[in-house]
Motif scaffolding. Structure first.
Motif, short mmCIF file in Angstrom:
data_model
loop_
_atom_site.label_atom_id
_atom_site.label_comp_id
_atom_site.label_asym_id
_atom_site.label_seq_id
_atom_site.Cartn_x
_atom_site.Cartn_y
_atom_site.Cartn_z
N TYR A 45 0.83 -1.21 0.00
CA TYR A 45 0.00 0.00 0.00
C TYR A 45 0.87 1.26 0.00
O TYR A 45 0.58 2.23 -0.71
CB TYR A 45 -0.92 -0.02 1.22
CG TYR A 45 -1.89 1.14 1.28
CD1 TYR A 45 -3.10 1.08 0.60
CD2 TYR A 45 -1.58 2.29 2.01
CE1 TYR A 45 -3.99 2.14 0.65
CE2 TYR A 45 -2.46 3.36 2.07
CZ TYR A 45 -3.67 3.28 1.38
OH TYR A 45 -4.55 4.33 1.42
N VAL A 46 1.93 1.22 0.78
CA VAL A 46 2.83 2.39 0.84
C VAL A 46 3.47 2.63 -0.53
O VAL A 46 3.54 3.77 -1.03
CB VAL A 46 3.91 2.18 1.92
CG1 VAL A 46 4.98 3.27 1.84
CG2 VAL A 46 3.26 2.18 3.29
N ASP A 64 -4.10 -0.22 -7.63
CA ASP A 64 -3.50 -1.03 -6.56
C ASP A 64 -3.79 -0.42 -5.19
O ASP A 64 -4.04 -1.14 -4.22
CB ASP A 64 -1.99 -1.10 -6.77
CG ASP A 64 -1.63 -2.00 -7.95
OD1 ASP A 64 -2.53 -2.77 -8.39
OD2 ASP A 64 -0.49 -1.92 -8.41
N VAL A 65 -3.79 0.88 -5.08
CA VAL A 65 -4.09 1.54 -3.79
C VAL A 65 -5.51 1.21 -3.35
O VAL A 65 -5.76 0.87 -2.18
CB VAL A 65 -3.89 3.06 -3.90
CG1 VAL A 65 -4.46 3.78 -2.68
CG2 VAL A 65 -2.42 3.40 -4.04
N HIS A 66 -6.45 1.30 -4.27
CA HIS A 66 -7.85 0.99 -3.92
C HIS A 66 -8.01 -0.47 -3.51
O HIS A 66 -8.65 -0.80 -2.48
CB HIS A 66 -8.75 1.30 -5.11
CG HIS A 66 -10.18 0.95 -4.86
ND1 HIS A 66 -10.99 1.68 -4.00
CD2 HIS A 66 -10.97 -0.07 -5.35
CE1 HIS A 66 -12.19 1.14 -3.97
NE2 HIS A 66 -12.20 0.07 -4.79
N TYR A 67 -7.37 -1.36 -4.29
CA TYR A 67 -7.47 -2.79 -3.97
C TYR A 67 -6.83 -3.11 -2.62
O TYR A 67 -7.41 -3.83 -1.79
CB TYR A 67 -6.78 -3.59 -5.08
CG TYR A 67 -6.51 -5.02 -4.73
CD1 TYR A 67 -7.53 -5.98 -4.66
CD2 TYR A 67 -5.21 -5.43 -4.41
CE1 TYR A 67 -7.26 -7.29 -4.30
CE2 TYR A 67 -4.93 -6.73 -4.06
CZ TYR A 67 -5.97 -7.66 -4.01
OH TYR A 67 -5.70 -8.96 -3.66
N VAL A 77 -8.99 -1.91 0.35
CA VAL A 77 -10.11 -2.84 0.64
C VAL A 77 -9.60 -4.11 1.30
O VAL A 77 -10.17 -4.59 2.28
CB VAL A 77 -10.87 -3.16 -0.67
CG1 VAL A 77 -11.91 -4.24 -0.40
CG2 VAL A 77 -11.53 -1.91 -1.22
N ARG A 78 -8.50 -4.64 0.75
CA ARG A 78 -7.96 -5.88 1.32
C ARG A 78 -7.49 -5.67 2.76
O ARG A 78 -7.67 -6.54 3.62
CB ARG A 78 -6.80 -6.38 0.46
CG ARG A 78 -6.30 -7.75 0.89
CD ARG A 78 -5.17 -8.24 0.05
NE ARG A 78 -4.74 -9.55 0.53
CZ ARG A 78 -3.64 -10.18 0.11
NH1 ARG A 78 -2.87 -9.61 -0.82
NH2 ARG A 78 -3.32 -11.36 0.59
N GLN A 79 -6.94 -4.52 3.02
CA GLN A 79 -6.47 -4.22 4.39
C GLN A 79 -7.65 -4.19 5.36
O GLN A 79 -7.57 -4.74 6.46
CB GLN A 79 -5.74 -2.88 4.39
CG GLN A 79 -5.10 -2.54 5.74
CD GLN A 79 -4.29 -1.24 5.65
OE1 GLN A 79 -4.29 -0.57 4.62
NE2 GLN A 79 -3.61 -0.91 6.72
N LEU A 113 -8.82 -7.73 5.98
CA LEU A 113 -7.92 -8.47 6.89
C LEU A 113 -8.11 -8.02 8.34
O LEU A 113 -8.06 -8.84 9.27
CB LEU A 113 -6.46 -8.26 6.45
CG LEU A 113 -6.05 -8.99 5.15
CD1 LEU A 113 -4.63 -8.60 4.75
CD2 LEU A 113 -6.14 -10.51 5.34
N HIS A 114 -8.32 -6.72 8.54
CA HIS A 114 -8.58 -6.24 9.90
C HIS A 114 -9.89 -6.83 10.43
O HIS A 114 -9.98 -7.23 11.61
CB HIS A 114 -8.65 -4.71 9.92
CG HIS A 114 -7.31 -4.05 9.96
ND1 HIS A 114 -6.39 -4.25 10.97
CD2 HIS A 114 -6.70 -3.18 9.08
CE1 HIS A 114 -5.31 -3.55 10.76
NE2 HIS A 114 -5.45 -2.88 9.59
N TRP A 115 -10.92 -6.93 9.57
CA TRP A 115 -12.20 -7.51 9.99
C TRP A 115 -12.04 -9.00 10.34
O TRP A 115 -12.57 -9.47 11.36
CB TRP A 115 -13.23 -7.35 8.86
CG TRP A 115 -14.55 -7.99 9.18
CD1 TRP A 115 -15.55 -7.49 9.91
CD2 TRP A 115 -14.97 -9.29 8.74
NE1 TRP A 115 -16.60 -8.38 10.00
CE2 TRP A 115 -16.26 -9.51 9.28
CE3 TRP A 115 -14.38 -10.30 7.96
CZ2 TRP A 115 -16.96 -10.70 9.04
CZ3 TRP A 115 -15.08 -11.47 7.73
CH2 TRP A 115 -16.36 -11.66 8.26
N ARG A 116 -11.31 -9.71 9.49
CA ARG A 116 -11.06 -11.13 9.75
C ARG A 116 -10.28 -11.32 11.06
O ARG A 116 -10.52 -12.24 11.82
CB ARG A 116 -10.32 -11.76 8.58
CG ARG A 116 -11.16 -11.92 7.32
CD ARG A 116 -10.33 -12.50 6.20
NE ARG A 116 -9.79 -13.82 6.56
CZ ARG A 116 -8.93 -14.50 5.80
NH1 ARG A 116 -8.49 -13.96 4.66
NH2 ARG A 116 -8.50 -15.68 6.18
#
Length: 401
Positions: free
Chosen positions: A132-133, A157-160, A163-165, A168-171
């Motif tokens: 992301y960075v 890639d930033v948007h994807y 969302v993935r981040q 992962l935090h929710w999981r």
């Protein structure tokens, strides 16, 4: 010839004799005499202030009696009275310990699974953050530094990665919450197994019964009227024996219900130890049960219980001890002179007790005033005169008006 002549001379005389009147059955003639109505009962000597000795252990735990002191033994404070075994408690304790070990293994496995899952999520998050960075850096770059297509890819890639981040935090949050709940269930099971194990351990530590103070051991009878014996299956918390106070003693007599009519508080009682009539003491009934009860499931006969006190000095004089069998003669009536009639002779007219008497060849119904009623006879206070011939109550003789 002489004997034949004698009979001929007697025939006219015999012919003139009138046969006796057999139409009425005379039971007896009334006359005043000493009266005593009494009933015999049997029972045991007991203390009114016994210290109960209960089968040790948790309530309703089954155990077997392996050893005990004989009934009537003298004991000192702390003496061993009985020893028990509890095979079921041993099995339950072993099962509880197995359940505890299984629970520990299950919790360790669940904790390892949660740690592994959280570790993988942490790795994924670390990679996403790094990507992301980088993606964010290129997404903000100018057209002079990087081609336009590369900039568009970086923006995507930033948007994807964002969302993935978040996913992962929710999981990670869901995994942590689920793991805490699953571990809590295992901890609750462990607490339950641990409680059972402690109970069974305490139950196995309570297999000896000791005397709390000095006294005489008196075994308690169960509902079948049997005392405990070696090999008996007993339940924790049930009465096993007692240590009585020998200064406050009483006899509890039982009398068959059919013979207990008229027994009341205050009646005099002559007590003696069973088989020893010379050891006698006089007392009075101080309590009578409200209803008669069966003593055995196989015997339908009901018995009425009553209590009477025994002086401590008399008990010490004769060496009487709780648990000994006694016979009591309950005095229902004792007068120097009076009338009585058999109960079978009593009848009733207009709700008033009466008897039939034979007077001048006639049957007369005589109304009576009754006193104490015994098992076979009843005291008559008014209504009879000396010499009255009392008839059976069910006689078919016709009454004269």
């Amino acid at each position: 010839m002489k004997r034949a002549c004698a009979w001929l001379l007697l025939l006219p005389l015999l012919g003139g004799c009138k046969p006796p009147d057999t139409d009425h059955t005379v039971l007896e003639q009334a006359q005043a005499m000493p009266l005593e109505f009494s009933v015999l009962g049997e029972g045991d000597l007991q203390s009114t202030k016994p210290t109960p000795l209960l089968v040790p252990g948790a309530q309703w735990t089954s155990r077997q009696l392996n050893w005990m002191l004989p009934d009537g033994s003298m004991v000192a404070k702390g003496d061993l009275v009985a020893r028990f075994s509890a095979e079921q408690s041993k099995q339950d304790l072993a099962q509880a310990r197995i359940d505890l070990e299984r629970n520990l293994l299950a919790r360790a496995a669940k904790q390892a699974e949660l740690d592994d899952k959280n570790g993988q999520l942490d790795v994924d998050l670390t990679q996403v953050i790094a990507q992301y960075v980088i993606a964010e850096r290129y997404a903000n770059a100018t057209l002079d530094a990087i081609a336009r297509n590369d900039i568009l890819d970086a923006v995507q890639d930033v948007h994807y990665l964002d969302v993935r981040q978040r996913i992962l935090h929710w999981r990670e949050d869901q995994s942590t919450a689920r793991g805490v709940a699953e571990l809590a269930v295992l901890d609750a099971q462990r607490s339950s197994f641990d409680t059972v194990a402690k109970q069974k351990k305490a139950d196995l530590d309570a297999l000896e019964l000791r005397a709390p103070h000095a006294g005489i051991l008196v075994l308690e009878k169960d509902w079948t009227n049997q005392v405990p014996h070696v090999g008996s299956s007993l339940y924790a918390g049930n009465a096993f024996a007692n240590l009585p106070d020998l200064d406050v003693l009483e006899v509890r007599l039982t009398v068959p219900q059919i013979e207990a009519q008229g027994i009341k508080v205050g009646d005099k009682v002559e007590l003696h130890r069973w088989g020893m009539p010379a050891q006698t003491v006089k007392s009075t009934i101080n309590w009578v049960a409200s209803t008669a009860q069966q003593r055995s499931r196989v015997n339908p006969v009901k018995y009425l219980m009553m209590k009477m006190s025994v002086p401590a000095e008399v008990a010490r004089k004769y060496g009487w001890l709780p648990g000994q069998r006694f016979v009591g003669k309950i005095i229902l009536l004792q007068v120097a002179k009076g009338y009585s009639v058999p109960n079978v002779a009593l009848g009733g007219a207009d709700g008033k007790p009466s008897v039939k008497v034979l007077e001048d060849g006639k049957v007369i119904r005589r109304t009576l005033k009754l006193g104490v009623r015994g098992a076979t006879r009843t005291q008559v206070l008014e209504g009879l005169r000396p010499g009255d011939r009392v008839l059976l109550g069910d006689t078919d003789a016709e009454e004269s008006q």
